[in-house]
Design an enzyme around this catalytic site. Structure first.
Site, mmCIF file in Angstrom:
data_model
loop_
_atom_site.group_PDB
_atom_site.id
_atom_site.type_symbol
_atom_site.label_atom_id
_atom_site.label_comp_id
_atom_site.label_asym_id
_atom_site.label_seq_id
_atom_site.Cartn_x
_atom_site.Cartn_y
_atom_site.Cartn_z
ATOM 1 N N LEU A 240 0.832 -1.210 0.000
ATOM 2 C CA LEU A 240 0.000 0.000 0.000
ATOM 3 C C LEU A 240 0.864 1.257 0.000
ATOM 4 C CD1 LEU A 240 -2.376 -1.540 2.631
ATOM 5 C CD2 LEU A 240 -3.045 -0.943 0.286
ATOM 6 N N LYS B 218 15.248 -0.113 5.354
ATOM 7 C CA LYS B 218 14.790 0.613 4.150
ATOM 8 C C LYS B 218 14.977 2.124 4.319
ATOM 9 C CE LYS B 218 12.235 1.381 0.405
ATOM 10 N NZ LYS B 218 12.643 1.032 -0.940
HETATM 11 P P1 NAD Z 1 0.786 2.621 -6.085
HETATM 12 O O1 NAD Z 1 0.142 3.900 -5.692
HETATM 13 O O2 NAD Z 1 1.078 2.365 -7.532
HETATM 14 O O3 NAD Z 1 -0.135 1.397 -5.572
HETATM 15 C C1 NAD Z 1 -0.822 1.360 -4.368
HETATM 16 C C2 NAD Z 1 -2.106 0.549 -4.576
HETATM 17 O O4 NAD Z 1 -2.770 0.466 -3.308
HETATM 18 C C3 NAD Z 1 -3.078 1.216 -5.553
HETATM 19 O O5 NAD Z 1 -3.483 0.261 -6.525
HETATM 20 C C4 NAD Z 1 -4.238 1.659 -4.667
HETATM 21 O O6 NAD Z 1 -5.499 1.611 -5.319
HETATM 22 C C5 NAD Z 1 -4.159 0.641 -3.548
HETATM 23 N N1 NAD Z 1 -4.790 1.090 -2.300
HETATM 24 C C6 NAD Z 1 -4.651 2.276 -1.674
HETATM 25 N N2 NAD Z 1 -5.374 2.285 -0.538
HETATM 26 C C7 NAD Z 1 -5.997 1.087 -0.466
HETATM 27 C C8 NAD Z 1 -6.883 0.494 0.460
HETATM 28 N N3 NAD Z 1 -7.298 1.152 1.548
HETATM 29 N N4 NAD Z 1 -7.324 -0.751 0.216
HETATM 30 C C9 NAD Z 1 -6.911 -1.420 -0.884
HETATM 31 N N5 NAD Z 1 -6.077 -0.920 -1.806
HETATM 32 C C10 NAD Z 1 -5.626 0.318 -1.604
HETATM 33 O O7 NAD Z 1 2.096 2.487 -5.203
HETATM 34 P P2 NAD Z 1 3.395 1.579 -5.512
HETATM 35 O O8 NAD Z 1 4.333 2.307 -6.396
HETATM 36 O O9 NAD Z 1 2.923 0.201 -5.885
HETATM 37 O O10 NAD Z 1 4.079 1.560 -4.056
HETATM 38 C C11 NAD Z 1 3.586 0.764 -2.999
HETATM 39 C C12 NAD Z 1 4.560 0.845 -1.841
HETATM 40 O O11 NAD Z 1 5.843 0.377 -2.263
HETATM 41 C C13 NAD Z 1 4.773 2.283 -1.313
HETATM 42 O O12 NAD Z 1 4.853 2.245 0.082
HETATM 43 C C14 NAD Z 1 6.098 2.694 -1.960
HETATM 44 O O13 NAD Z 1 6.790 3.661 -1.179
HETATM 45 C C15 NAD Z 1 6.832 1.367 -1.978
HETATM 46 N N6 NAD Z 1 7.874 1.262 -3.016
HETATM 47 C C16 NAD Z 1 7.648 1.730 -4.279
HETATM 48 C C17 NAD Z 1 8.658 1.623 -5.230
HETATM 49 C C18 NAD Z 1 8.438 2.131 -6.651
HETATM 50 O O14 NAD Z 1 9.420 2.230 -7.393
HETATM 51 N N7 NAD Z 1 7.187 2.409 -7.053
HETATM 52 C C19 NAD Z 1 9.884 1.032 -4.903
HETATM 53 C C20 NAD Z 1 10.082 0.525 -3.617
HETATM 54 C C21 NAD Z 1 9.049 0.660 -2.673
#
Ligand code: NAD
Length: 291
Positions: A65, A171
């Protein structure tokens, strides 16, 4: 083994796809209908809420999330996981959140009879798609060993960092250093170019000298791949700003100074305020190209 997966975004979507490819049964939930539809087309089953997922016959639930507020809502909220989940079901949160919140949710899960791991990742969306993520895992050893085969379907480097919250500690510390090192490389590269050097030649010198680091070598702000494609894709500046905020907040809680981290946070904040939050975080070099 049936697994529940919540949060099918840029990272969670491809992670869930890799679990399906590895032969696990998946029940999924996301607020985004297109994200759910993609997972269902790949073989997952949909459920209507975290509580419905908890009531389904799953052995493990993984969440991916955006931030701590979403994690707390999904686990601790009125219609959340802990309201319905069977004791013994292993909970794994792979979102990047502050260690304090991770420990708070893990303690609530434990009180409910559920082991929980914080398992944030590095490797970005490319690593999520390729199944080569690094998992930094906090929690009990026995639970880590139980999770290992699942995590191995999504990553190649799986490290037990200690007790609850320590995955997030690893992290946060890594990304604090990454943000600072990127700004340092941007500053040094900009100075060298302003003084008349060719960027490629300077990068080559730095990368065979003592200034070398990941930010200079792999993601160089002037000569790296994101720079070559106009800083699109990659690791967004707003995500770096979020992670520096987590480091700053975690540091405040233990009264640990993070002087360069605070400055790095402010620089990314200014950069984001200028409308650059979606650009790769190496684009911070633009701050040195003004005026
Ligand atoms: P994102 O915004 O693409 O995806 C998050 C998903 O969670 C979305 O599909 C959203 O609809 C869903 N969501 C939000 N609230 C919700 C709820 N209450 N119930 C159900 N679903 C819900 O984000 P992401 O890029 O996939 O990142 C996710 C995590 O990973 C973050 O904490 C981010 O910091 C971490 N992260 C991201 C990256 C990157 O390169 N994108 C790299 C390492 C870590």
């Amino acid at each position: 083994m049936r697994i529940g997966f919540i949060g099918l975004g840029n990272m969670g979507g491809p992670m869930a796809a890799n679990l399906l490819k590895a032969g696990f049964d998946l029940s999924v939930f996301d607020l985004s209908e297109p994200a759910v539809r993609t997972a269902v087309a790949q073989g997952a089953q949909r459920v209507g809420s975290p509580a419905e997922l908890a009531a389904a016959d799953v052995e493990v639930i993984i969440s991916m999330l955006p931030a701590a507020q979403h994690v707390k809502q999904v686990y601790l909220g009125e219609n959340g996981l802990l309201a319905k989940v069977q004791p013994g079901v292993l909970l794994i949160d792979s979102s990047t959140i502050d260690p304090h919140s991770a420990r708070e949710v893990a303690a609530a899960a434990k009180a409910h009879g559920n082991p929980m791991l914080d398992a944030p990742v590095s490797g970005g969306t490319a690593g999520a798609s390729a199944g080569t993520l690094t998992f930094m895992v906090g929690g009990e050893t026995v639970d880590f060993e139980r999770a290992r085969p699942l995590l191995a379907a999504m990553g190649k480097n799986i490290v037990h960092c200690g007790g609850a919250g320590n995955g997030q500690v690893a992290k946060v510390a890594n990304n604090l250093l990454l943000g600072i090192s990127m700004i340092g490389v941007a500053e040094a590269m900009s100075l060298g170019v302003k003084l008349g050097m060719d960027a490629e030649v300077l990068a080559g010198i730095i990368n065979t000298s003592s200034g070398r680091c990941w930010s200079s070598e792999v993601n160089n702000p002037l000569t790296g791949a994101p720079a070559a494609r106009g800083y699109s894709g990659g690791f967004g500046s707003d995500l770096m700003l979020k992670d520096l905020g987590l480091a700053s907040e975690a540091a405040r809680q233990v009264r640990q100074p993070v002087l360069l981290g605070a400055l790095a946070q402010q620089l990314y904040q200014a950069f984001s305020a200028q409308g650059n939050g979606q650009l790769d975080f190496s684009a911070i070099v633009k701050l040195y190209q003004q005026g």
